[in-house]
Design an enzyme around this catalytic site. Structure first.
Site, short mmCIF file in Angstrom:
data_model
loop_
_atom_site.label_atom_id
_atom_site.label_comp_id
_atom_site.label_asym_id
_atom_site.label_seq_id
_atom_site.Cartn_x
_atom_site.Cartn_y
_atom_site.Cartn_z
N ASP A 189 -0.95 -6.21 6.02
CA ASP A 189 -1.55 -7.61 6.45
C ASP A 189 -0.29 -8.86 6.23
O ASP A 189 0.56 -8.47 5.97
CB ASP A 189 -2.42 -8.19 5.05
N TYR B 281 2.49 2.34 -2.72
CA TYR B 281 2.54 1.34 -2.23
C TYR B 281 2.85 0.73 -3.98
O TYR B 281 2.47 1.13 -4.63
CB TYR B 281 0.68 0.91 -2.37
#
Lengths: 244, 244
Positions: A52, A110
């Protein structure tokens, strides 16, 4: 034709994510522009993930094809000489023609960083989300543990995802305290659109006592995005590791 | 009237230094604009030093006068609520009406960070100057030691300085190795325009073997800027400590 796989790191603050798009500069575009400057043409550069806008990467892989055989060190030095400082090529190797940086990835990890200080640090504020209120880290860790395994994560994704299959396997999810930071780590075989940021936002609400620590099972069954927490800000999120 | 002294930290990357000027936004201007937003008017904010464009501060003091008596915590919270993230107010206290953040400062310490990696890190590249060539750190440290004491530093300053008196006392100057970084620390009773960046640039040339490690004495005597090294880039420089 030679296929190159490069490992890059980037500060995503000033980019509209990985993928080329009309309304802003992206990391993919910077790489393709750099190759145009360096090699005279822009090969398609395919990334391991669609990050993103504003998300960072300590480890992001992408591949591209070139006619010539260029020494790995030459690819690294050449690209770093034309790329902006906030994107760095760390490694390069030649791979088989059927290797694909996205489809061959087996695991991704992540990291989401939450700064617990009451005043943020101007030298690291680009790379964390600050929250200094009370948090029950034990409950947050319990919630994280309930995400492990194979589940339908549709309720943990944003509506405008592009995939049909919303089942993913999470191998590990936990929170560590590291100095001024709470760090949420999550490893899985793949992630849906905004999934890590929604997991983090939900973990924060669990930590505040506003969402029950057993919420995950309900979200898996109902697929109801509205009972999960808010999407945490992009700036705290890093793609940390990609394993092939 | 109440005089407030605040300690701030800032990432100087996006600022044209401390002092308000016509051709770009400055840290002083951001503070004055924030006070205007918060208190309805802009008091003059006087800083402890005139930092160059792009230079950072982990510790920078400034003072201003307000009619009202505001709790210190209220000044900190209020200003941080309107300032951009790259400037933070860390501390606030009321001081005597004759206290002056610049004239009362007894010692300042600057830090210059040199990144020794062959590929810079996108998460810290705003805050260091990268140089991965060979350096003789022993010779650099010898050069640094010869700066200590009271000397005329005119040859270590840029021509467009505003002061007449170019004699300053350096209390300490040394280089430490810290992980991937070489860190040059310099403490003195005051510094001329660009002085720390010219000292660092000269130390780098000494480390490369291009300038003799005994150059300082010659520069003190001749006041010849041209025999010192280049002005090192602003991005590696931090105002680290101000002592009153």
């Amino acid at each position: 034709m030679h296929r190159y796989l490069i490992k890059i790191a980037f500060d995503g603050t000033d980019y509209h994510g990985w993928q080329v798009q009309p309304n802003g500069i992206t990391v993919q575009e910077q790489l393709q522009n750099s190759m145009k400057a360096l090699y005279g043409f822009s090969p398609d550069v395919t990334g391991c993930s669609r990050t993103d806008a504003g998300v960072h990467a300590e480890c992001f892989f992408c591949h591209f094809d070139l006619e010539g055989l260029i020494p790995n060190e030459g690819v690294i030095k050449g690209l770093n000489s034309v790329l902006p400082d906030d994107i760095r090529v760390l490694e390069c190797k030649e791979v088989d023609a059927d290797f694909h940086s996205r489809y061959c990835a087996k695991k991704k990890t992540y990291l989401y960083r939450i700064d617990r200080r009451n005043i943020s640090d101007p030298f690291s504020c680009r790379f964390s989300y600050r929250y200094d209120g009370k948090l029950n880290v034990g409950d947050m860790n319990y919630f994280c543990s309930t995400l492990c395994g194979e589940h339908d994560f549709e309720g943990f994704s944003s509506a405008n995802r592009s995939v049909q299959d919303t089942v993913r396997t999470v191998y590990d999810c936990h929170i560590s305290e590291n100095g001024n930071y709470l760090e949420l780590f999550i490893t899985g075989n793949g992630f849906l659109y905004n999934m890590v940021r929604i997991v983090t936002g939900t973990a924060l609400e669990v930590g505040k006592g506003k969402i029950d620590k057993n919420i995950a099972e309900k979200i898996f069954i109902t697929k109801d995005r509205s009972i999960a927490g808010a999407t945490a800000p992009a700036k705290g999120l890093f793609l940390k590791l990609v394993e092939y």
